[in-house]
Design a protein around this motif. Structure first.
Motif, PDB file in Angstrom:
ATOM      1  N   ALA A   4      42.450  55.090  52.844  1.00  9.57           N
ATOM      2  CA  ALA A   4      43.137  54.229  51.868  1.00  9.57           C
ATOM      3  C   ALA A   4      42.468  53.742  50.780  1.00  9.57           C
ATOM      4  O   ALA A   4      42.832  53.017  50.079  1.00  9.57           O
ATOM      5  CB  ALA A   4      43.213  52.971  52.961  1.00  9.57           C
ATOM      6  N   LEU A   5      41.547  54.843  50.188  1.00  8.25           N
ATOM      7  CA  LEU A   5      40.894  54.453  49.070  1.00  8.25           C
ATOM      8  C   LEU A   5      41.362  55.426  48.017  1.00  8.25           C
ATOM      9  O   LEU A   5      41.810  56.493  48.298  1.00  8.25           O
ATOM     10  CB  LEU A   5      39.390  54.668  49.295  1.00  8.25           C
ATOM     11  N   SER A   6      41.504  55.140  46.832  1.00  8.07           N
ATOM     12  CA  SER A   6      41.578  55.698  45.520  1.00  8.07           C
ATOM     13  C   SER A   6      40.655  56.842  45.260  1.00  8.07           C
ATOM     14  O   SER A   6      39.418  56.761  45.486  1.00  8.07           O
ATOM     15  CB  SER A   6      42.114  55.115  44.498  1.00  8.07           C
ATOM     16  N   PRO A   7      40.964  57.974  44.416  1.00  6.24           N
ATOM     17  CA  PRO A   7      39.845  58.847  43.942  1.00  6.24           C
ATOM     18  C   PRO A   7      38.895  58.105  43.410  1.00  6.24           C
ATOM     19  O   PRO A   7      37.747  58.402  43.439  1.00  6.24           O
ATOM     20  CB  PRO A   7      40.776  59.927  43.435  1.00  6.24           C
ATOM     21  N   LYS A   8      39.074  57.165  42.525  1.00  5.86           N
ATOM     22  CA  LYS A   8      38.148  56.659  41.746  1.00  5.86           C
ATOM     23  C   LYS A   8      37.539  55.767  42.458  1.00  5.86           C
ATOM     24  O   LYS A   8      36.069  55.789  42.241  1.00  5.86           O
ATOM     25  CB  LYS A   8      38.833  55.760  40.631  1.00  5.86           C
ATOM     26  N   ILE A   9      37.881  54.863  43.590  1.00  5.78           N
ATOM     27  CA  ILE A   9      36.822  54.362  44.222  1.00  5.78           C
ATOM     28  C   ILE A   9      36.104  55.084  45.423  1.00  5.78           C
ATOM     29  O   ILE A   9      34.850  54.700  45.468  1.00  5.78           O
ATOM     30  CB  ILE A   9      37.816  53.262  45.128  1.00  5.78           C
ATOM     31  N   ILE A  10      36.608  56.283  45.737  1.00  7.93           N
ATOM     32  CA  ILE A  10      35.944  56.979  46.505  1.00  7.93           C
ATOM     33  C   ILE A  10      34.689  57.617  45.660  1.00  7.93           C
ATOM     34  O   ILE A  10      33.423  57.730  46.337  1.00  7.93           O
ATOM     35  CB  ILE A  10      36.705  58.168  47.153  1.00  7.93           C
ATOM     36  N   SER A  11      34.733  58.057  44.405  1.00  2.00           N
ATOM     37  CA  SER A  11      33.794  58.416  43.714  1.00  2.00           C
ATOM     38  C   SER A  11      32.548  57.657  43.545  1.00  2.00           C
ATOM     39  O   SER A  11      31.222  57.722  43.384  1.00  2.00           O
ATOM     40  CB  SER A  11      34.213  58.814  42.208  1.00  2.00           C
TER      41      SER A  11
END
Length: 220
Positions: A154-161
């Motif tokens: 449920a997390l965006s690629p930016k948040i995952i990074s």
């Protein structure tokens, strides 16, 4: 350096042998990735390591301490479950102080990723926002080893990074075992990667081996 040693883990449900003599280890300073299809037993393995599920057989040790009971994990192993565990009605900044030591609380309060939520309660957060808080609370807990079950869900690629960067920063003091269906993100951050299939763990080096073991289609 500290070491988490997990050996001889077996687990059956009815007639099905889900885990067959599993061995896995992790040292502080390293990330170990755990991949596998749904139903292969990844979450069960993490729960056995954390002590909330009992294996048919198991041997789990941190350094020279054999972990036989749940209380033995305190200060040694923390676990992020797939379900939300945030209590309702308590502001996030208060939860941080309850979950973390003063030193780790101070670190969390300074993170830009968490600042927008400090004065909110979990009831006012979306699923993705709750996940951010939960992942950070566990990563900054006062344990040497962190077990993360689907932390990127449920997390965006930016948040995952951003979370990957935080994980790497915390490796100075911790070892982490991470399981997630976002295989590329797991591969990117892990020092070692294992795939759980047919009850056994096999070390994986790259995407090609995941294809050869039918975890990924050959066309990728």
């Amino acid at each position: 350096m500290s070491k988490l040693h997990v050996d001889s883990v077996t687990k059956s449900f009815d007639e099905k042998k889900l885990l067959k003599n599993i061995y896995i280890s992790c040292e502080t300073g390293k990330v170990v990735g755990l991949l596998g299809r749904n139903g292969t037993g990844k979450s069960i393995l993490l729960k056995i390591i954390f002590g909330i599920v009992k294996g048919d057989s198991q041997f789990i040790r941190v350094d020279d301490k054999v972990l036989q009971h749940q209380i033995d994990r305190k200060g040694r192993i923390s676990y992020l479950p797939q379900y939300s565990f945030l209590p309702k009605g308590i502001k996030i900044k208060k939860l941080i102080s309850l979950f973390c030591t003063q030193e780790n609380s101070d670190k969390l309060f300074k993170l830009e990723l968490i600042k927008p939520f400090l004065n909110e309660t979990s009831g006012n957060l979306s699923g993705g926002e709750k996940k951010i808080i939960e992942v950070l609370l566990i990563i900054f807990s006062d344990s040497k080893f962190i077990l993360l079950d689907e932390p990127f869900n449920a997390l965006s690629p930016k948040i995952i990074s951003e979370i990957q960067k935080i994980i790497k920063e915390q490796l100075k003091e911790k070892g982490i075992i991470i399981s997630d269906h976002r295989f590329q993100e797991v591969l990117d951050i892990s020092d070692e990667v294992y795939m759980l299939s047919d009850g056994y763990l096999k070390q994986i080096k790259d995407l090609k081996e995941l294809q050869q073991n039918n975890y990924l289609p050959k066309s990728i």
